[in-house]
Motif scaffolding. Sequence first.
Motif, short mmCIF file in Angstrom:
data_model
loop_
_atom_site.label_atom_id
_atom_site.label_comp_id
_atom_site.label_asym_id
_atom_site.label_seq_id
_atom_site.Cartn_x
_atom_site.Cartn_y
_atom_site.Cartn_z
N GLY A 1 0.81 -1.22 0.00
CA GLY A 1 0.00 0.00 0.00
C GLY A 1 0.85 1.26 0.00
O GLY A 1 0.55 2.24 -0.68
N LEU A 2 1.95 1.24 0.76
CA LEU A 2 2.84 2.39 0.80
C LEU A 2 3.52 2.62 -0.55
O LEU A 2 3.70 3.76 -0.99
CB LEU A 2 3.87 2.18 1.90
N VAL A 3 3.86 1.55 -1.22
CA VAL A 3 4.49 1.66 -2.54
C VAL A 3 3.52 2.27 -3.55
O VAL A 3 3.88 3.14 -4.36
CB VAL A 3 4.97 0.27 -3.01
N ASP A 4 2.25 1.85 -3.51
CA ASP A 4 1.26 2.41 -4.43
C ASP A 4 1.05 3.91 -4.18
O ASP A 4 0.92 4.70 -5.12
CB ASP A 4 -0.06 1.66 -4.26
N LYS A 5 1.02 4.32 -2.91
CA LYS A 5 0.83 5.74 -2.60
C LYS A 5 2.02 6.57 -3.09
O LYS A 5 1.84 7.67 -3.64
CB LYS A 5 0.66 5.92 -1.09
N ASN A 6 3.21 6.05 -2.90
CA ASN A 6 4.39 6.78 -3.37
C ASN A 6 4.40 6.92 -4.89
O ASN A 6 4.74 7.99 -5.43
CB ASN A 6 5.67 6.07 -2.91
N GLN A 7 4.00 5.85 -5.58
CA GLN A 7 3.93 5.90 -7.04
C GLN A 7 2.89 6.91 -7.51
O GLN A 7 3.11 7.67 -8.46
CB GLN A 7 3.61 4.50 -7.59
N GLU A 8 1.74 6.96 -6.83
CA GLU A 8 0.68 7.91 -7.19
C GLU A 8 1.15 9.34 -6.96
O GLU A 8 0.88 10.25 -7.77
CB GLU A 8 -0.57 7.62 -6.35
N PHE B 1 2.99 14.57 -9.07
CA PHE B 1 4.03 15.59 -9.10
C PHE B 1 4.52 15.84 -10.53
O PHE B 1 4.74 16.98 -10.95
CB PHE B 1 5.19 15.15 -8.20
N LYS B 2 4.66 14.75 -11.31
CA LYS B 2 5.06 14.91 -12.71
C LYS B 2 3.99 15.67 -13.51
O LYS B 2 4.31 16.51 -14.35
CB LYS B 2 5.31 13.54 -13.33
N ALA B 3 2.69 15.38 -13.23
CA ALA B 3 1.61 16.08 -13.92
C ALA B 3 1.62 17.57 -13.57
O ALA B 3 1.42 18.43 -14.44
CB ALA B 3 0.27 15.45 -13.56
N LEU B 4 1.85 17.89 -12.29
CA LEU B 4 1.92 19.29 -11.88
C LEU B 4 3.10 20.00 -12.54
O LEU B 4 3.00 21.17 -12.94
CB LEU B 4 2.01 19.39 -10.36
N GLN B 5 4.24 19.30 -12.62
CA GLN B 5 5.40 19.89 -13.29
C GLN B 5 5.11 20.18 -14.76
O GLN B 5 5.46 21.24 -15.29
CB GLN B 5 6.60 18.97 -13.15
N ALA B 6 4.44 19.24 -15.42
CA ALA B 6 4.10 19.44 -16.84
C ALA B 6 3.13 20.61 -17.01
O ALA B 6 3.27 21.43 -17.92
CB ALA B 6 3.49 18.16 -17.42
#
Length: 299
Positions: free
Chosen positions: A52-59, A64-69
């Motif tokens: 679950g922690l891995v999925d949250k980090n990936q999300e 963050f990448k979408a906000l940067q774009a």
Amino acid sequence: MPPAKKRKIADEPKVQDGAPVDERAISKSQDPQYIDKELNAERSGDSKPDLGLVDKNQERKERFKALQARAQKSAHKNLKEAAAESQRLATDPNLLSSLSRKQAFASHNLLKADTAAAGEDFERKRAWDWTVDESEKWDKRMEKKEKHREDVAFQDYTQDARKIYKRQLRELKPDMEGYEKEKAAAVQKAALNGGLEIIETEGGELVAVDTNGTFYSTADSTDFIENKPEKAAVDRLVNDLRMAEEVRLRKRRDRGKGDDDGDVTFINDKNKQFNQKLARFYNKYTAEIRDSFERGTMI
């Protein structure tokens, strides 16, 4: 000081919740080496990661990448619009309109010269691009514009009153909704009193017929004196009259005929300035003679 008592360990098997417990497992869990080994494994990351922690980090990374774009796209768009605005401000709109006007005149003169050189009728050739309706509308517009240009100067008070009346008609904004309500109420009242008869035509249209000739106004009708306008309409009329009076007084002051000017002793502005110059130098000598003339005591 007496020696410490040793803890007594029972020889009987330990029971937890009614089931025997393995003593080897307990002793292993209490072994210091085993505890150190488990802590080192957790610190080094040998323990199994939480899914679950891995999925949250990936999300979070994807967001963050979408906000940067989006930020990069907005910055690029703002830069482009700023450049366009700077170019627009640097360009003089009056200069562009002047160049367009000159280009239109040059094209017109060039076409006229080419048509005259070919021996053709310029007006007839230019009329090919217009329909009959467009040509008639253009002629009416030019005629109206010419009349308006000739009608600017003062001719007489009747003409001036007509221009003011036409301007007031253009600025008039009738209350059609209120008019329709009053009309419907009047028709209903007249129909109830027997003054109107509602007749249905063959097409299904309802027509009101004045049976005794008292509903529709004529030259001898005096029903309009019973009309009571709304307060807003009265206030609007008073405001229009006040504005008209202010305009009249302002024009009077602009013509040099204010209320505080006294007697008019000049025929134009130049004559007025000359009289004022004479008054500055000679009023102190002629004041007594002028007062005597006004009193009628001059010999």
